[in-house]
Design a protein around this motif. Structure first.
Motif, PDB file in Angstrom:
ATOM      1  N   GLU A   1       0.852  -1.193   0.000  1.00  0.00           N
ATOM      2  CA  GLU A   1       0.000   0.000   0.000  1.00  0.00           C
ATOM      3  C   GLU A   1       0.883   1.237   0.000  1.00  0.00           C
ATOM      4  O   GLU A   1       2.100   1.149   0.183  1.00  0.00           O
ATOM      5  CB  GLU A   1      -0.921   0.004   1.229  1.00  0.00           C
ATOM      6  CG  GLU A   1      -0.177  -0.069   2.536  1.00  0.00           C
ATOM      7  CD  GLU A   1      -1.112  -0.273   3.719  1.00  0.00           C
ATOM      8  OE1 GLU A   1      -0.655  -0.074   4.853  1.00  0.00           O
ATOM      9  OE2 GLU A   1      -2.280  -0.634   3.501  1.00  0.00           O
ATOM     10  N   VAL A   2       0.274   2.388  -0.194  1.00  0.00           N
ATOM     11  CA  VAL A   2       1.029   3.637  -0.265  1.00  0.00           C
ATOM     12  C   VAL A   2       1.703   3.919   1.079  1.00  0.00           C
ATOM     13  O   VAL A   2       1.073   3.857   2.135  1.00  0.00           O
ATOM     14  CB  VAL A   2       0.107   4.819  -0.629  1.00  0.00           C
ATOM     15  CG1 VAL A   2       0.886   6.125  -0.595  1.00  0.00           C
ATOM     16  CG2 VAL A   2      -0.510   4.605  -2.005  1.00  0.00           C
ATOM     17  N   ASN A   3       3.005   4.201   1.017  1.00  0.00           N
ATOM     18  CA  ASN A   3       3.768   4.566   2.214  1.00  0.00           C
ATOM     19  C   ASN A   3       4.543   5.838   1.879  1.00  0.00           C
ATOM     20  O   ASN A   3       5.547   5.794   1.175  1.00  0.00           O
ATOM     21  CB  ASN A   3       4.714   3.430   2.613  1.00  0.00           C
ATOM     22  CG  ASN A   3       5.377   3.677   3.961  1.00  0.00           C
ATOM     23  OD1 ASN A   3       5.876   4.762   4.221  1.00  0.00           O
ATOM     24  ND2 ASN A   3       5.378   2.657   4.810  1.00  0.00           N
TER      25      ASN A   3
ATOM     26  N   TYR B   1       8.245   6.367   0.029  1.00  0.00           N
ATOM     27  CA  TYR B   1       8.233   6.998  -1.297  1.00  0.00           C
ATOM     28  C   TYR B   1       9.132   8.232  -1.328  1.00  0.00           C
ATOM     29  O   TYR B   1       9.946   8.407  -2.239  1.00  0.00           O
ATOM     30  CB  TYR B   1       6.807   7.379  -1.685  1.00  0.00           C
ATOM     31  CG  TYR B   1       6.731   8.271  -2.896  1.00  0.00           C
ATOM     32  CD1 TYR B   1       6.936   7.756  -4.178  1.00  0.00           C
ATOM     33  CD2 TYR B   1       6.488   9.642  -2.777  1.00  0.00           C
ATOM     34  CE1 TYR B   1       6.901   8.569  -5.293  1.00  0.00           C
ATOM     35  CE2 TYR B   1       6.446  10.460  -3.884  1.00  0.00           C
ATOM     36  CZ  TYR B   1       6.645   9.918  -5.145  1.00  0.00           C
ATOM     37  OH  TYR B   1       6.623  10.729  -6.244  1.00  0.00           O
ATOM     38  N   LEU B   2       9.003   9.082  -0.315  1.00  0.00           N
ATOM     39  CA  LEU B   2       9.807  10.304  -0.277  1.00  0.00           C
ATOM     40  C   LEU B   2      11.291   9.991  -0.075  1.00  0.00           C
ATOM     41  O   LEU B   2      12.161  10.724  -0.548  1.00  0.00           O
ATOM     42  CB  LEU B   2       9.307  11.226   0.842  1.00  0.00           C
ATOM     43  CG  LEU B   2       7.923  11.838   0.646  1.00  0.00           C
ATOM     44  CD1 LEU B   2       7.506  12.634   1.877  1.00  0.00           C
ATOM     45  CD2 LEU B   2       7.905  12.741  -0.579  1.00  0.00           C
ATOM     46  N   SER B   3      11.581   8.891   0.614  1.00  0.00           N
ATOM     47  CA  SER B   3      12.980   8.511   0.848  1.00  0.00           C
ATOM     48  C   SER B   3      13.669   8.086  -0.445  1.00  0.00           C
ATOM     49  O   SER B   3      14.883   8.219  -0.581  1.00  0.00           O
ATOM     50  CB  SER B   3      13.050   7.367   1.872  1.00  0.00           C
ATOM     51  OG  SER B   3      12.519   7.769   3.113  1.00  0.00           O
TER      52      SER B   3
ATOM     53  N   GLU C   1      12.777   3.340  -7.750  1.00  0.00           N
ATOM     54  CA  GLU C   1      11.375   3.715  -7.906  1.00  0.00           C
ATOM     55  C   GLU C   1      10.528   2.881  -6.949  1.00  0.00           C
ATOM     56  O   GLU C   1      10.840   1.719  -6.675  1.00  0.00           O
ATOM     57  CB  GLU C   1      10.915   3.508  -9.346  1.00  0.00           C
ATOM     58  CG  GLU C   1       9.581   4.135  -9.636  1.00  0.00           C
ATOM     59  CD  GLU C   1       9.352   4.385 -11.122  1.00  0.00           C
ATOM     60  OE1 GLU C   1       8.282   4.888 -11.472  1.00  0.00           O
ATOM     61  OE2 GLU C   1      10.256   4.074 -11.923  1.00  0.00           O
ATOM     62  N   VAL C   2       9.472   3.494  -6.445  1.00  0.00           N
ATOM     63  CA  VAL C   2       8.574   2.818  -5.501  1.00  0.00           C
ATOM     64  C   VAL C   2       7.172   2.814  -6.091  1.00  0.00           C
ATOM     65  O   VAL C   2       6.671   3.852  -6.540  1.00  0.00           O
ATOM     66  CB  VAL C   2       8.573   3.524  -4.124  1.00  0.00           C
ATOM     67  CG1 VAL C   2       7.587   2.841  -3.182  1.00  0.00           C
ATOM     68  CG2 VAL C   2       9.971   3.527  -3.517  1.00  0.00           C
ATOM     69  N   MET C   3       6.536   1.639  -6.094  1.00  0.00           N
ATOM     70  CA  MET C   3       5.162   1.520  -6.578  1.00  0.00           C
ATOM     71  C   MET C   3       4.390   0.608  -5.650  1.00  0.00           C
ATOM     72  O   MET C   3       4.983  -0.178  -4.899  1.00  0.00           O
ATOM     73  CB  MET C   3       5.123   0.941  -8.003  1.00  0.00           C
ATOM     74  CG  MET C   3       5.844   1.744  -9.051  1.00  0.00           C
ATOM     75  SD  MET C   3       5.635   1.062 -10.716  1.00  0.00           S
ATOM     76  CE  MET C   3       3.965   1.593 -11.067  1.00  0.00           C
ATOM     77  N   THR C   4       3.068   0.692  -5.706  1.00  0.00           N
ATOM     78  CA  THR C   4       2.235  -0.247  -4.956  1.00  0.00           C
ATOM     79  C   THR C   4       1.924  -1.448  -5.839  1.00  0.00           C
ATOM     80  O   THR C   4       1.992  -1.365  -7.067  1.00  0.00           O
ATOM     81  CB  THR C   4       0.921   0.414  -4.496  1.00  0.00           C
ATOM     82  OG1 THR C   4       0.248   0.963  -5.637  1.00  0.00           O
ATOM     83  CG2 THR C   4       1.205   1.530  -3.493  1.00  0.00           C
TER      84      THR C   4
END
Length: 209
Positions: free
Chosen positions: A159-161, A165-167, A175-178
């Motif tokens: 789920e969105v974290n 994501y900002l880190s 890259e970060v995705m759900t």
């Protein structure tokens, strides 16, 4: 296919997970991957290119020279495409580059991309984690611990974290995705797929309906 679950320090937790063969173990379909990647890249295009045609250029419509006897090609007003500063013939116009793909095609493409990563042993499963505050250094430490520093990484979260994501946002090759938003292009574009343990259930549910 069994994969050991690691913690963010790169150490084995003693647990293993079995990657679903129906998702990570199929025979990849290259043509379907091509279509899905083509659609993704087409959707990114703005489609705002525009050049003025003859009727849109500002200028007098006075006929520059006589019709015959000038010794050269006949020409009309100063907006003619054959003159410098005139309109352009068949220039680009704003358009929408998007096109439709069937849902089953897109599902097969994601399965194919994930299967390629599994074949390359480029799937790392980590136990669920979070950050107390956004800190790029913490994310870099994770990549170092997992021995993927310098590689293009895609982290898949359940789920969105916002903190995670900002880190990772300032890192060019991360890259970060759900789990419910991954696509074939992002998976193929990454050298290594880092999957949070809980994300596997979400991926299975979405791709094996």
């Amino acid at each position: 296919m069994e994969v050991s679950v690691l913690n963010i320090n790169g150490q084995e937790t003693g647990r293993k997970v079995v990657l679903n063969e129906a998702v990570f173990g199929i025979e990849p379909n290259d043509h379907v991957l091509y279509l899905d990647v083509k659609q993704y890249l087409a959707n990114q295009r703005q489609g705002t290119a525009k050049a003025k045609e003859r009727s849109e250029v500002s200028g007098s419509t006075r006929k520059l020279g006589r019709q015959k006897g000038g010794g050269g090609a006949r020409r009309g007003d100063i907006n003619s495409p054959v003159l410098v500063g005139g309109g352009r013939v068949f220039g680009p116009k704003p358009r929408d580059y998007r096109f439709k793909l069937n849902k089953k095609v897109k599902v097969l493409a994601r399965k194919s991309a994930l299967s390629y990563k599994a074949q390359e042993n480029a799937v790392i499963v980590v136990e669920d984690f979070s950050f107390d505050a956004p800190k790029t250094k913490d994310f870099v430490n994770i990549t170092k611990n997992l021995k993927v520093e310098g590689k293009k990484t895609l982290l898949v979260l359940p789920e969105v974290n916002k903190n995670v994501y900002l880190s990772a946002r300032n890192l060019q090759r991360a890259e970060v995705m759900t789990a419910n938003t991954i696509n074939a292009y992002k998976v193929l574009n990454a050298d290594v797929l880092i999957v949070a343990e809980s994300s596997l259930n979400t991926i299975d549910q979405i791709l094996t309906k």
